[in-house]
Design a protein around this motif. Structure first.
Motif: not given
Length: 159
Positions: A2-23
């Motif tokens: 369908s032209t109205t359906r979308y699938r997006f996949r994004t990958r970020w890398w952050l120079p930060a602690d996993q717990s802080a990012v999750f929070a």
């Protein structure tokens, strides 16, 4: 597909602690403080919020996000979406070298009349708009995690 359906996949890398990012990612109400495209978040109940988002294109999306999963130990956040977009968004946060990896998968269907009309012709533009929004989100999150002001003048004026 369908032209109205979308699938997006994004990958970020952050120079930060996993717990802080999750929070930061789990605190949906805090998004307008660091993500300029998230114009407002209004909590409906403990698991549901109304989000208004506007990226580069001249229209605002209004969505209800309902928490499906929030597991800090596994680094998983997931929400169902209703409103101008219908579908789901899933985020996985994990250690990645000296920082944190964030994988975002969105599968949505355009439900607003405007998006349904535009999708067949403007699909590449809508995908670029989404990519720009995600890029600004990563940059704002990085500033916020580093202790900088991630908000916008508009957001600051609301306080």
């Amino acid at each position: 597909m369908s032209t109205t359906r979308y699938r997006f996949r994004t990958r970020w890398w952050l120079p930060a602690d996993q717990s802080a990012v999750f929070a930061m990612l789990a605190d949906l109400v805090g998004y307008p403080r660091w993500w300029p495209d998230v114009r407002s978040v209004r909590r409906i109940d403990g698991d549901t919020a109304e989000v208004r988002a506007r990226s580069s294109l001249p229209f605002t999306l209004v969505m209800l996000l309902h928490r499906i999963e929030e597991d800090e130990r596994r680094g998983v956040l997931a929400v169902g979406l209703r409103g101008d977009l219908r579908g789901f968004l899933r985020v996985e946060v994990s250690r990645d070298g000296l920082g944190t990896g964030v994988d975002v998968v969105q599968e949505v269907e355009a439900r607003s009349r405007l998006l349904r009309v535009l999708s067949p012709w403007a699909r590449p533009l809508l995908r670029l708009n989404h990519a720009a929004m995600m890029s600004r989100g990563r940059a704002g999150l990085m500033r916020r995690l580093a202790g900088g002001a991630g908000g916008t003048t508009r957001e600051t004026a609301r306080r």
